[in-house]
Structures are given as C-alpha cells and as structure tokens.
Design an enzyme around this catalytic site. Structure first.
Site, PDB file in Angstrom:
ATOM      1  N   SER A 191     -69.932 -11.209  33.194  1.00 18.85           N
ATOM      2  CA  SER A 191     -68.631 -11.591  33.763  1.00 18.85           C
ATOM      3  C   SER A 191     -67.744 -10.407  34.102  1.00 18.85           C
ATOM      4  O   SER A 191     -66.563 -10.599  34.416  1.00 18.85           O
ATOM      5  CB  SER A 191     -67.892 -12.507  32.777  1.00 18.85           C
ATOM      6  N   GLU A 206     -81.420  53.139  21.595  1.00 15.89           N
ATOM      7  CA  GLU A 206     -82.559  53.085  22.508  1.00 15.89           C
ATOM      8  C   GLU A 206     -82.487  54.071  23.667  1.00 15.89           C
ATOM      9  O   GLU A 206     -83.526  54.535  24.140  1.00 15.89           O
ATOM     10  CB  GLU A 206     -82.686  51.659  23.076  1.00 15.89           C
TER      11      GLU A 206
END
Length: 681
Positions: free
Chosen positions: A335, A79
């Site tokens: 509990s 590129e």
C-alpha cells in the site's frame, strides 16, 4: 681548426649512443601504470570499504600528503639519504657499497636508491648484476618522467609488507586498522623494517623476527636523531600488532559507488560513516530477532539534496540472499503507493483530504477489491481512508485517475512500475494494492519527491554528483504533496510510541506502511525533518511470513531509524516538525463527496459559440440545460432569476458577446459564450 680523427669518432659515438638511448627510452618506457585497490569513503573521507586488485592483493593508492611526515623522514634517512639529490642512481652510494664490499670480501650494503627499488617493484627480476644494471636504467627513466614525490608515492604503493599486502597504506590498515596519517614511533619502525624482508618479518607469522627488526630500526632512528633514545626504548616494548581486517562497511552501496564512479581509485560517496555503522549493527540485531533468513533493506536519503546518507542492501551476508542488494530488487510495494494515487486525485480537482468516499463493496469490471480485514467502514474521508490504508477507496480513486496514467506518472518520476505483461486498465487497478514491482530505491525516490513539493529527482550516491538541475518529473503538485504529508503525519502511531505531537522534540513523521499479497514483503516509508527513510523486511527468496505486516515488522524500525538519523548533519537539515502545514477546513461543496463520474450541466440553450437574434431589450429567452440536479444561471457573473413557471429567463439589454454559466448543486459548472444581435435603434 680540424679536430683529430679520434676526437671526431669519439663525439660521433657519443652522439650515436645518446640517440640510441633516447630511442630505447621511447621504445621501452617503464611500466608506471599499475592497478590500485579502490577505496570507497563516506562524504567526509572516512574509509568504508576497500577492494583488492588482481590475485587478491591489497594495494591501496598512496598520497604523500596523507602519510605521517615522520614516517617519510625516517624511510628516507634509513633507505636513501640523498633521495632528493640524485637522478635515480647515487654514484656516492655505489662507491661506498663497492668499497665496503671489497674491504670485507662480501656484500655488506647495497647501492639501490628508492627509485631503483621502485623500478624493481615494477618489474621483479632475479637479484644479480644484470638486473641491477636494468634497474639503474629504469631508475633514470623514472626520474625523467616523474617528480620525486610521484616516485615516492609509487614506491609507497608497491612496497611489499608480507603476504598479499602491498604499500604503506594497505600495511597500516592491515596491522593498525587505520590510515597512516598519524603513526607512533613503534609503528613507523615496523613499517620501515617490513619491506626489507617482508615474509621473514611478518608480524602475524613471525612476531619474534618482527620485534627484533623493529627494535633495530628504532636504534637507528635514535642514532640519527630522529627520536629520543628513551622514547626508542619505550617503543621497542610495544606489543607486536595482529592482522586487522580491511574496512568492509556499506558492502552493497560500495559496489554501487564503484559502478557509478567509472574507474576512480578513491571514491567519495554521500554516505555518513557514523550513521551507516550504527544502522548496520542495528539491522543485524533486528534481523536476528525476526527469524531465520529474514533480511532487511534500508535507505536513508536527505530529501532536499537526494544524497543517500545510509544504504543497507541486506542485514547480513551470512543469511539467505545476503549477497544480493535488496534495495535494487523489485518487490511488491503493498500500500505504499496509495498516497500518490490520492495526490493525483487531488491534482485532478476531484477530491481533497476531507472529501467523503464510500468504503463499501464495489466491483470494477472483473476486479473486486477487499480491505485487509475483510470489513467495510461505509462513508469515510479520504484522509481516514489513507491513514487506515483502506483498499476499496484507493482502488476507487485509482479508477478515476487511470491505472495506465498512474503507472506513467510513476515512470516519469523515476520509478519503473513493473506491470504484468498484457495488463489492461481494469487489471491494472491492482496497482493500488501493490500489483507492480518497485525497488526500495524507487520507493525512496517517490517519497523524497513527496517531501520536496512533488518534484522527483534521482538519488545521489557520489559527492561529486550534482543535484539534478531540473526534476525528472513531478509526481504531484506542491499543494497536493503538502496535503498528503499532513494526512500521513496524523496517522495512528505504532504501538508503544507516544504521538509526536505530545512529545517535545520528537520527529513529526509522515509515514505509510505496506504489506504485499501473501505477507511476502513488509514496508514502511516516511518523510520528516529533511530526511526520507524506506524500510523493507522479508525473505530474499520471496517466501511468505504469515502475519508479518508493514505496520508490525517494518514501521517500528522506521521510527527507530529516524531517531538515530536525527543528528547526522544538523547544518543541512530542517528541525523536526518545522515542515508541518496544517490542513484547512472541510472540503468545498463540489468535493464533499467523491463522485468523479458525475458530469457538469449540459447547456442546451443557448448553444456555445452561437448567435441569437433579439428584437429588443425587452425580449426574454428561456435558458435550458440537462443536469443531474437543479441548476442556477449567471450572465457575465450576474445571477439570473426564475419566472412564475420556474424557468430561468435572460433578457440581454444590448447587442454583443455574453457568457452564460450553469452551476448545479454540487458546484459543477458549464459555460456558453454567445453573440446577441439586435436591429438598429
């Protein structure tokens, strides 16, 4: 020498133009601040979940150091070969593009540099000459502000890869299902080819075009010497990939991490990728077995650092309430709070694990608790009462500790016990049986404190978060915490499991279960080997599941999770069972029976802080105290005897200060300090 007018005008024009460009640059800077997708990772950097940006686009942040160097080399070669040499616009590329276009009568190649392409991605415009000029200007601005690597990272973050995918990192996840740090030649070629025509070459929609464009890039790579020709031919035959899903693990924990990280693009959590993955699959299977719309929430916490190693907010988002993070929703803890009630009673000095407590019908004002099986066991030790989760002894102990005080202790430890509005002490005794709302995170905070000598600290979700230097609060003393842990280790194991004490290398788990009223919530919480695990099972809408208790629905999962969590980080964890501390002997005499309401002797004579007059060393005084049992007396630690009438007498031998001590048969003690005065000898 005076310069010609035209020279001076030219210089002035150049200066004015330069000043104008500087002003324009300051007034209209390039828009380099862009939104990036957030990535949440585990403690080692493994991606867990990604979040899209606006419009559902995937735009993951990119660092060149974490991208395969071969890809970057290929990209620049294909590129913008002079990327590191030009200043944003490449004059040689412009001349080359113009020459070839004039010779061919059409545009053969462009002159856009990677910097100009980055400018176009930041501000998309129609493809025309005017846009090219603006892009060139923007490229110069970018080069003036950013380094080459920063420009490249910006391009690699914005480059289009078809559909809602932007950037090489998002593309690598979408097409290959992983980070772009190591790429094969066919993958490099595809990632280079796609941004040139992303919609035309999309592998999921146009695989033939993707295959052709990839082959062309491979041929160019071979021609440029970036890859051997035979390797290029081999790579060209690789299958075109299908679209992969972006990472979506730890769904709820990732949301929590984003909330805590305050805008970071890449967030490193304390989670362990392998454990999180394994437990998510395990929990999905167990939820499917449990029935329709049953959800499971799990936290695995490293006890000493409070680092959350696995967090599951729901078993599946396809089940009812699955989108809710159930680790952060208050539910009745059943509990699971009983160990902390007894721990405070131990701290108060009114009980030990071996103290006998009555499990018998008992009324506390208007509140009359019953055991789960509606039976009573008579006299039991507190250890047995806790191990078998007996309700009446726990309420009896809470009555001694004080419900409001207990709720405050929970709050100071980081667990905001949500007590019904207007509840008084008597009504608050239901706290012992789950009459408050707590989250899985808060229960994990409490049990991590239990495993860390009673010191409560907040959970850590981010690797960057330091361990709190000072604890948020102390839920109980280290001695009491150790006693409670040993009691819980000795509790009956779930069915089908051999006791850890009989199994080599098995985890010695201190665990407690809980079941809320109406079977709406099933809990199991445990501490062992440097880990704290909490499991909740139920329906998100709070509908009851008759017969499903913490022991039957949650405890087997707790033990399985400890088995799976054992190897997560052996360097930072104690070996299984090495934190066991055996309990010592029977309770001392004063604490043989739980009777917190009994009072110590009330000394009637001599009065505390008083003075008495003695005529001489032969004068005897009769000591008197009001007590529930017989009393023994001591003067400055020396036992005193009784006279023929059964009274204890004391004959001080000299003037001065004395301490008289009265001790009843249960060991309860009172003291009186007096001053004795005598006539001069």
């Amino acid at each position: 020498m005076r310069l010609p007018v035209w020279v001076r005008l030219t210089l002035a024009a150049l200066v004015a133009a330069g000043a104008g460009l500087i002003v324009l640059d300051r007034l209209f800077p390039p828009p380099i601040e862009i939104a990036r997708s957030v990535i949440v990772t585990d403690s080692g950097g493994q991606a867990l979940r990604a979040f899209p940006v606006e419009d559902g686009r995937w735009r993951l942040p990119v660092e060149t150091s974490r991208v395969d160097p071969a890809f970057i080399e290929t990209l620049i070669a294909m590129e913008d070969q002079r990327f590191y040499a030009h200043t944003g616009v490449d004059p040689l590329a412009v001349i080359r593009a113009a020459t070839t276009s004039l010779a061919s009568g059409r545009i053969v190649s462009g002159a856009s540099t990677l910097t100009m392409q980055t400018a176009r991605l930041l501000e998309p415009r129609p493809r025309n000459l005017g846009s090219k000029i603006i892009e060139a200007w923007r490229a110069l601005q970018l080069e003036a502000r950013l380094s080459k690597d920063e420009i490249l990272e910006l391009y690699l973050t914005l480059a289009p890869y078809g559909g809602n995918i932007e950037g090489v990192r998002a593309a690598s996840w979408a097409w290959f299902g992983r980070e772009p740090d190591r790429l094969t030649p066919d993958q490099i070629a595809l990632l280079v080819a796609l941004p040139q025509s992303p919609e035309v070459r999309r592998p999921d929609l146009r695989p033939d075009h993707a295959h052709l464009s990839r082959r062309r890039v491979l041929d160019r790579m071979a021609s440029a010497g970036l890859i051997a020709p035979d390797r290029a031919v081999e790579a060209a035959d690789a299958p075109i990939p299908e679209r992969s899903a972006f990472p979506a693990l730890a769904w709820h924990a990732a949301d929590e991490a984003v909330r805590r990280a305050d805008g970071e693009a890449e967030i490193r959590t304390t989670l362990d990728y392998s454990l999180q993955t394994e437990l998510e699959a395990y929990v999905r299977e167990r939820a499917a077995e449990a029935g329709e719309d049953v959800q499971i929430a799990v936290l695995v916490v490293e006890t000493d650092t409070r680092a959350v190693r696995a967090a599951i907010g729901s078993a599946s988002r396809q089940r009812g309430g699955g989108w809710i993070d159930l680790t952060d929703r208050p539910r009745s803890p059943g509990s699971t709070l009983k160990p902390f009630i007894y721990g405070l009673a131990f701290d108060d000095g009114v009980a030990t694990p071996d103290t006998v407590i009555a499990d018998a019908p008992r009324r506390f004002a208007s509140y009359r608790p019953e055991n789960f099986d509606r039976a009573f066991n008579g006299d039991v030790t507190i250890a047995a009462a806790l191990q078998h989760s007996l309700n009446v002894p726990a309420v009896y102990a809470l009555d001694s500790v004080g419900a409001r005080r207990f709720a405050s202790a929970l709050r100071f430890a980081g667990a905001e016990a949500r007590v019904p509005v207007g509840g008084e002490d008597e009504a608050g005794l239901a706290i012992a049986l789950g009459g408050v709302g707590l989250t899985v995170r808060e229960v994990a905070t409490l049990y991590a404190a239990l495993g860390d000598g009673g010191e409560a600290r907040p959970l850590r979700w981010l690797e960057s978060a330091p361990l709190a230097e000072a604890p948020d609060g102390r839920i109980m003393s280290a001695q009491s915490a150790g006693d409670i842990l040993q009691v819980l280790r000795d509790a009956p194991h779930p069915g089908g499991r051999m006791p850890a004490s009989l199994t080599r290398g098995a985890p010695q788990i201190a665990f407690k279960t809980g079941t809320s009223y109406g079977f709406r919530d099933a809990w199991a919480a445990g501490v062992s080997g440097g880990l704290t695990v909490v499991v909740w099972v139920g329906r998100a809408d709070g509908q009851p599941r008759p017969g499903e208790t913490g022991r039957s629905a949650a405890l087997p999962l707790l033990f399985d999770i400890f088995d799976r969590a054992a190897p997560i980080d052996p360097r930072r964890r104690r070996a299984w069972g090495t934190d066991d501390t055996p309990r010592t002997g029977a309770a001392p005499a004063p604490l043989v029976r739980f009777n917190p309401g009994a009072q110590p002797p009330d000394i009637l004579f001599p009065p505390d802080a008083g003075e008495i007059w003695s005529e001489g060393p032969d004068r005897d005084f009769v000591l008197s105290a009001r007590a529930e049992t017989s009393v023994r007396w001591f003067a400055d630690g020396v036992a005193l005897s009784r006279n023929g009438a059964g009274d204890t007498v004391w004959a001080p031998r000299a003037p001065g200060f004395y301490t008289l001590t009265a001790v009843d048969r249960e060991g309860r003690t009172s003291h009186a300090t007096v001053r004795v005065r005598m006539p001069p000898a």
